[in-house]
Scaffold this active site. Structure first.
Site, short mmCIF file in Angstrom:
data_model
loop_
_atom_site.label_atom_id
_atom_site.label_comp_id
_atom_site.label_asym_id
_atom_site.label_seq_id
_atom_site.Cartn_x
_atom_site.Cartn_y
_atom_site.Cartn_z
N HIS A 82 0.85 -1.24 -0.22
CA HIS A 82 0.10 -0.17 0.02
C HIS A 82 0.82 1.35 -0.10
O HIS A 82 1.86 1.46 0.86
CB HIS A 82 -0.79 0.02 1.15
CG HIS A 82 -2.11 0.88 1.13
ND1 HIS A 82 -2.01 2.27 1.28
CD2 HIS A 82 -3.29 0.67 0.85
CE1 HIS A 82 -3.01 2.80 1.05
NE2 HIS A 82 -4.05 1.78 0.89
N LYS A 169 16.81 12.81 11.90
CA LYS A 169 16.46 11.60 12.48
C LYS A 169 15.27 11.24 13.02
O LYS A 169 14.76 10.05 12.75
CB LYS A 169 17.58 11.21 13.78
CG LYS A 169 17.80 9.91 14.12
CD LYS A 169 18.59 9.57 15.36
CE LYS A 169 18.75 8.20 15.75
NZ LYS A 169 19.57 8.21 16.73
#
Length: 565
Positions: A82, A169
């Protein structure tokens, strides 16, 4: 009326059951919400979660779910069939009951702002919550998926609506989230008396918004007609906001039209059903029933039931339970398997998970609870219940009048009066529990600790707020019962003459409700510190009582004259 909103977040994890459980646990840590469904998919590596509740509780639960998903899911390692670009890929809010789309948009943006600021996750507002037209489409917001996100969010065109516009990050792990507001989507299948997928598909193409490709000559084998840009010309279907396809269900041995109604305010279930039935009829096929996949809002079922009642020229001012029965039978929702409203209607699912109410008791249980040593339910709840019975009697007279022999041309007139009566007896019935809740809040406020100065101040404020509410609830009962007397007066004046005494009893009940609630207003107002508030509310209460007594007298005069001939 209780506000209900649905949230359907899609999390980018469909294989690790423990991670899914930790996310749903975070959502359920908001005790007031109801978790309705958790649907993981291994191939898509995605889980769709559905929960409902009060809007503030829902966005708090959504925030906790999004936070936990960001902690547990690393998008840099995610793979699935998906499209996706975030740990919480998409999080739509859907108004279900007593919430407008405008309010849903505000809640979506409030959630988006908090997710962006507190969690540092880039958020795109989409669908109705979009700030720009080009961001309404989820597919457009998610273009290129997670892999394109690093470059995309740094551009002016695709800077997130909330949260960081740069790569770090945290974003590398969580990805981005699309948060929006959309209308309720219903997955709905209509059963046909054929086993032919091709014929079912032909009907689906007749009705779905996308329609079918235009062809020269033969509509199946003819050459496709293209426009000036070389794109296929389409013949649109008859139903807006509708996706549909035909398929054969081996389990039931029938073909179905499988539909997604993406906006039931545009194409409701009953409209889709009748349109498919008509298109099927023209192709020599008959609709035999239908199937609801998942849940449906109460209003959608009531709208369907009323639609079919009106086609039969019958009153719509009957109990919700009866209206739903008409909807189920008319749509054939029980053809393939039993249709249980308590398991299929969102509001009823929520009620089943809630604490039992006074109005859920039998008549005997309610009487016994009233007679017990507990001070609640008391006079306020009884007044509300008596008022509900009075308004119900008025609706009964209107319903009897709507199908009286010889009055066939007046069914709609009396249906409107029955609906008006229903509004009052439904609202008054809810006040039965509201009054007892108001009393319990006062008791709870008096029971608060008062050791420190802050606790003393908080206790004083809690008592003040609870007492104010305990004045306003019976005043609401007074207003509702008073206003309901318009229906009794009308039914006594020109309703079914065989039921004129019932209109009179209804008026007696309504006046009793007004006077009983008046006593509650007075006793709760005694000693209340806000004298201006007390003077205003007592003045209104006295006016309502005086007017109710006059209305009762007028109704009884009409009733007596008609009975005496």
């Amino acid at each position: 009326m209780k506000k209900i909103i649905e949230c359907v977040p899609n999390f980018s994890e469909g294989r690790n059951e423990s991670i899914i459980k930790e996310i749903t646990d975070a959502i359920e840590s908001v005790a007031e919400i109801s978790l309705l469904d958790v649907d993981p998919g291994k191939a898509t590596n995605r889980t769709v979660v559905t929960f409902v509740g009060d809007p503030d509780d829902v966005i708090e639960a959504a925030f906790r779910g999004i936070k936990r998903a960001a902690e547990l899911i690393d998008m840099s390692k995610h793979h699935g069939e998906h499209p996706r670009f975030g740990a919480t890929d998409v999080c739509p809010l859907v108004p279900v009951a007593n919430v407008s789309m405008e309010e849903a948009v505000e809640y979506a943006r409030k959630l988006g702002k908090r997710v962006g600021e507190e969690l540092g996750i880039p958020v795109f507002a989409y669908e109705f919550a979009a700030f720009k037209d080009e961001r309404k489409s989820l597919a457009t917001c998610r273009l290129g998926e997670y892999e394109a996100l690093k470059e995309r969010i740094t551009t002016n065109e695709w800077k997130p609506d909330f949260g960081p516009g740069g790569w770090n990050k945290n974003v590398s792990g969580s990805g981005a989230t699309a948060i929006g507001a959309r209308n309720f989507l219903i997955a709905y299948n209509i059963n046909l008396n054929t086993t032919s997928t091709r014929r079912a598909n032909a009907i689906a193409f007749d009705v779905r918004e996308a329609g079918r490709v235009k062809r020269e000559g033969n509509p199946i084998t003819g050459k496709i007609v293209n426009d000036e840009n070389g794109e296929p010309v389409r013949i649109p279907g008859t139903l807006k906001k509708t996706r549909a396809i035909g398929w054969y269900i081996e389990e039931y041995g029938v073909a179905q039209i499988s539909m997604n109604l993406t906006d039931i305010t545009v194409t409701p279930v009953h409209v889709a059903f009748d349109e498919v039935a008509e298109k099927a009829r023209k192709r020599g096929i008959r609709v035999t029933g239908s199937e609801l996949v998942g849940l449906i809002p109460l209003q959608a079922m009531l709208d369907a039931g009323k639609y079919f009642l009106k086609k039969q020229q019958r009153s719509t001012g009957i109990a919700d339970e009866e209206i739903i029965k008409i909807a189920v039978k008319s749509l054939g929702l029980d053809e393939l398997y039993p249709f249980d409203p308590k398991k299929k209607i969102i509001e009823y699912v929520i009620e089943c998970k809630s604490a039992k109410k006074l109005i859920d008791m039998t008549l005997t249980q309610f009487k016994d609870e009233t007679a017990s040593e507990s001070p609640a339910p008391g006079g306020g709840s009884i007044s509300a219940y008596v008022g509900a019975l009075g308004a119900a009697l008025a609706s009964m007279v209107a319903n009897l009048s709507s199908h009286k022999r010889g009055w066939d041309n007046r069914w709609e007139e009396f249906s409107e009066w029955a609906e008006k009566g229903k509004h009052f007896h439904t609202a008054l019935l809810k006040c039965v529990d509201e009054d007892t809740d108001a009393f319990n809040k006062i008791m709870a406020a008096f029971g608060l600790s008062k050791s420190s100065e802050q606790e003393i101040a908080e206790r004083k404020q809690a008592i003040h707020d609870a007492t104010k509410n305990a004045i306003e609830v019976p005043l609401k009962v007074m207003q509702l019962a008073h206003d309901s007397m318009e229906v009794m007066a009308a039914m006594a004046d020109f309703g079914n003459p065989n039921s004129v005494s019932d209109a009179g009893v209804g008026a007696l009940c309504a006046r009793t409700a007004v006077e009983g609630a008046y006593l509650n207003v007075k006793i709760n107002a005694a000693g209340f510190s806000d004298k201006v508030f007390v003077e205003e509310k007592l003045g209104l209460a006295e006016d309502l009582l005086k007017s109710a007594k006059e209305k009762e007298r007028n109704v009884l005069e009409v009733v007596s004259k008609k009975i005496e001939g």
